[in-house]
Design a protein around this motif. Structure first.
Motif, PDB file in Angstrom:
ATOM      1  N   ARG A  10       0.843  -1.190   0.000  1.00 13.96           N
ATOM      2  CA  ARG A  10       0.000   0.000   0.000  1.00 13.96           C
ATOM      3  C   ARG A  10       0.886   1.250   0.000  1.00 13.96           C
ATOM      4  N   VAL A  11       1.927   1.211   0.840  1.00 15.94           N
ATOM      5  CA  VAL A  11       2.842   2.351   0.897  1.00 15.94           C
ATOM      6  C   VAL A  11       3.492   2.566  -0.459  1.00 15.94           C
ATOM      7  N   VAL A  12       3.920   1.448  -1.086  1.00 19.22           N
ATOM      8  CA  VAL A  12       4.603   1.567  -2.376  1.00 19.22           C
ATOM      9  C   VAL A  12       3.658   2.133  -3.430  1.00 19.22           C
ATOM     10  N   SER A  13       2.396   1.669  -3.471  1.00 17.12           N
ATOM     11  CA  SER A  13       1.500   2.213  -4.494  1.00 17.12           C
ATOM     12  C   SER A  13       1.250   3.689  -4.257  1.00 17.12           C
ATOM     13  N   THR A  14       1.074   4.073  -3.000  1.00 15.67           N
ATOM     14  CA  THR A  14       0.892   5.487  -2.695  1.00 15.67           C
ATOM     15  C   THR A  14       2.117   6.280  -3.127  1.00 15.67           C
ATOM     16  N   ALA A  15       3.294   5.710  -2.812  1.00 15.36           N
ATOM     17  CA  ALA A  15       4.534   6.394  -3.158  1.00 15.36           C
ATOM     18  C   ALA A  15       4.651   6.546  -4.673  1.00 15.36           C
ATOM     19  N   ASN A  16       4.192   5.525  -5.410  1.00 12.32           N
ATOM     20  CA  ASN A  16       4.256   5.602  -6.865  1.00 12.32           C
ATOM     21  C   ASN A  16       3.369   6.709  -7.402  1.00 12.32           C
ATOM     22  N   VAL A  17       2.194   6.858  -6.814  1.00 11.61           N
ATOM     23  CA  VAL A  17       1.294   7.933  -7.242  1.00 11.61           C
ATOM     24  C   VAL A  17       1.951   9.285  -6.968  1.00 11.61           C
ATOM     25  N   LEU A  18       2.519   9.419  -5.763  1.00 12.13           N
ATOM     26  CA  LEU A  18       3.203  10.665  -5.404  1.00 12.13           C
ATOM     27  C   LEU A  18       4.372  10.915  -6.345  1.00 12.13           C
ATOM     28  N   LEU A  19       5.106   9.832  -6.650  1.00 11.41           N
ATOM     29  CA  LEU A  19       6.262   9.964  -7.531  1.00 11.41           C
ATOM     30  C   LEU A  19       5.816  10.444  -8.915  1.00 11.41           C
ATOM     31  N   ALA A  20       4.747   9.835  -9.415  1.00  7.76           N
ATOM     32  CA  ALA A  20       4.239  10.236 -10.725  1.00  7.76           C
ATOM     33  C   ALA A  20       3.875  11.712 -10.717  1.00  7.76           C
ATOM     34  N   GLY A  21       3.201  12.128  -9.644  1.00  9.48           N
ATOM     35  CA  GLY A  21       2.825  13.549  -9.529  1.00  9.48           C
ATOM     36  C   GLY A  21       4.051  14.441  -9.486  1.00  9.48           C
ATOM     37  N   ALA A  22       5.029  14.036  -8.666  1.00 10.41           N
ATOM     38  CA  ALA A  22       6.242  14.842  -8.521  1.00 10.41           C
ATOM     39  C   ALA A  22       6.977  14.944  -9.849  1.00 10.41           C
TER      40      ALA A  22
END
Lengths: 418, 215
Positions: A10-22
């Motif tokens: 869950r953390v990784v998927s959230t991080a991926n979304v944040l990464l994509a946004g960043a």
């Protein structure tokens, strides 16, 4: 209760979304800034390299080995001389740096030491090389950012690698302790009972000599003790086999119908062969495995295919000694929409996210199922169905199972539940 | 007749041991106890010549029972033989310190069992010597003794006797090996017990292994 792995996913998927946004935000801002100072051509070039490396960063867990890192670094490495030839900024832009740092950090964490070392070195070469290729007038800010990115990738990658290592070690430790404790218990239980049996048998020989009429009583006592020993041993071994979230030790035929009835998700169409419902047709380990496959598959449907409207569970009579189990849902989630979703908007839609969780989520449960199935000499496949949805299918050898002469068709024994 | 008390929580072990021992003309089982408390109570009441005590028992374990019946400071100690299921028992040292006269495996067999009872009664040999010596050898590596008594207290002849005892020899065998009379061996043994402050043969053997007089 979510396990650590589920939490981490869950953390990784959230991080991926944040990464994509960043990545998208950085790429856009830099493009704007570069347009002002260098012109549109430079901005477009920087935007494209940033987005391509960014794509590899987001795909890092889907590509095998260190491919994603190698590909991202290759893009950055090729981009530098091209930029040099066309008098564009040579240094990788902030979006590329962010992407490369994520890629290299992930490679350091997950890949063999050699690969981690190689991509780390390659990243350093790109940072230093692009700085050397840049005109002397160029400000060091971008290179400074790149150095920071490199350092960040190395420290984060190494610390996460350490954390993984420690976790694996402690998990191994727990497993070893558990196994030792069970072995000790098994030995104690067996020795306790066997001692009694040995002593009783020695006594029985004396009885046979002195009071032959009472031998039968002595033998009966020995038999009882041996049976008790067997029960006790089975109990310990049962604990050994069904540790953790074990199903009832011997799932009965009606177990599947019960399981389906308890299922909180969409309606389930359960089809079992007639001899399954009558019970005792299959060896217990086969029945247990069938039960586990269905249980695990339904759990995955409930967790990862919220859009499913119908699930079918089909258990087919053994044909040529092979029994098949198939669990299919019509959930809309597929992983094919991933790359277009990322590239078009830069922000993952929730649908893409759920499919990302699904493939990794079920792969964990699949591992357990696959182990169980292969232990019985069978095979298990799982994947998206051609017409949408997800299918788990298992073939299990069914030695001595009755019903091999029956037609392959199934009876609608339990029918549609709910 | 040697009177014996059997203390074991397993009914089938008790009845089996009783059958085996009762078959011997010179041994009589006078009582059975299923737990430690009952064992102490019966032993004090019946005062058997030998108590066979299991280590793992409910309410009070075999070590506590041994301590109560044969431990340091007990006015009229009884002869206690600890009967174990496992041949490598972590309780061995404790049992020794608590005054056990020896160890026996539960499944030792009728012949060894009867011999052990007789040996405990007579005190002239180690109880199931092969097992006891093996356990004692294990003990050397596993434990450190609080106070290693100096060998100097004993004469050379007494040290010879100690070594023989530690190897599991009977008084008769020691007499033959050292070319001395049986009564001389007996007086040496009692002299050694006094000098070392130990109560029985198995403690002499344990002392020998622990001080590495034998190895």
């Amino acid at each position: 209760m979510p396990t650590w792995e589920q939490f981490e996913r869950r953390v990784v998927s959230t991080a991926n979304v944040l990464l994509a946004g960043a990545l998208a935000a950085t790429a856009a801002l830099v493009a704007l800034a570069v347009t002002v100072s260098w012109g549109g051509r430079a901005a477009l070039f920087g935007l494209v390299t940033g987005l391509v490396t960014g794509m590899f960063a987001l795909l890092r867990d889907r590509l095998p080995g260190a491919y994603a890192a190698v590909a991202g670094l290759a893009v950055a490495a090729v981009a530098t001389p091209i930029a040099s030839a066309f008098e564009l900024p040579r240094e990788p832009g902030p979006a590329s740096i962010l992407a490369l740092s994520v890629l290299v950090g992930a490679a350091i964490r997950r890949q063999p030491v050699v690969w981690g070392g190689l991509v780390t070195a390659a990243y350093a070469v790109i940072v230093v090389g692009s700085h050397l290729l840049a005109p002397a007038t160029s400000s060091g800010t971008v290179t400074g950012f790149a150095v920071l990115g490199w350092l960040g990738a190395v420290t984060t990658g190494l610390s996460l690698r350490l954390v993984d290592l420690r976790r694996r070690y402690s998990a191994d430790q727990v497993r070893r302790d558990e196994r030792l404790a069970l072995a000790r218990e098994l030995h104690d239980v067996a020795a306790h009972h066997l001692t009694g049996i040995v002593v009783q048998t020695q006594a029985a020989r004396i009885v046979a000599r002195t009071r032959p009429a009472e031998v039968a009583d002595a033998l009966a006592e020995i038999e009882t003790a041996a049976a008790e020993a067997l029960t006790a041993t089975r109990r310990v071994v049962g604990v050994l086999r069904d540790s953790g979230d074990a199903p009832p030790t011997t799932p009965q035929p009606e177990g599947l119908a019960d399981l389906v009835r308890r299922f909180p998700g969409p309606p389930v169409d359960l089809r079992t062969p007639p001899e399954y419902a009558s019970g005792a047709a299959w060896p217990p380990e086969l029945a247990t495995t069938v039960y586990r496959i269905v249980q695990e598959s339904l759990t995955n449907v409930a967790r990862h295919a919220p859009g499913a409207r119908q699930v079918s569970v089909t258990v087919e009579s053994p044909v040529d000694g092979v029994l098949t189990v198939r669990v299919a849902d019509d959930g809309p989630a597929t992983s094919s929409g991933l790359s277009s979703g990322v590239l078009s908007s830069g922000v993952m839609s929730s649908g893409v996210m759920s499919s990302g969780v699904m493939s990794s989520g079920s792969s964990h449960g699949l591992l357990g199922m696959r182990e169980r199935v292969s232990a019985l000499g069978g095979t298990l496949t799982a994947g998206p169905a051609p017409g949408g949805g997800w299918v788990v299918s298992a073939s299990l050898p069914a030695p001595g199972a009755r019903g091999s002469s029956a037609p392959a068709g199934t009876s609608d024994e339990a029918g549609t539940v709910r | 007749m040697i009177s014996v008390l059997i203390a074991d929580d397993q009914a089938m072990v008790r009845s089996g041991l009783r059958l085996i021992l009762s078959d011997q003309p010179d041994i009589e089982v006078v009582g059975e106890a299923a737990d430690g408390v009952a064992a102490i109570e019966q032993a004090r009441r019946l005062r058997p010549d030998v108590c066979l005590v299991d280590i793992r028992m409910p309410r009070l374990d075999g070590l506590a029972v041994t301590r109560a019946l044969a431990g340091p400071g007990v006015a009229a100690p009884l002869r206690v033989v600890v009967v174990t299921t496992f041949d490598l028992d972590e309780y061995v040292y404790g049992a020794l310190r608590d005054g056990a006269a020896g160890f026996l495996l539960k499944d030792a067999g009728p012949a060894l069992l009867a011999e052990a009872v007789r040996a405990a009664y007579a005190g002239d040999s180690l109880i199931s010597p092969s097992i006891t010596v093996r356990l004692l050898r294990h003990l050397t590596a596993a434990t450190t003794v609080d106070t290693i008594k100096p060998w100097g207290k004993l004469s050379d002849r007494e040290l010879d006797v100690v070594r023989a005892i530690a190897r599991g020899l009977t008084n008769q065998e020691i007499a033959a090996e050292l070319f001395i009379s049986l009564s001389t061996v007996k007086s040496h043994v009692s002299g050694i017990q006094t000098k070392l402050g130990v109560r029985n043969r198995v403690e002499i053997a344990a002392w020998a292994w622990q001080t590495r007089l034998v190895s």
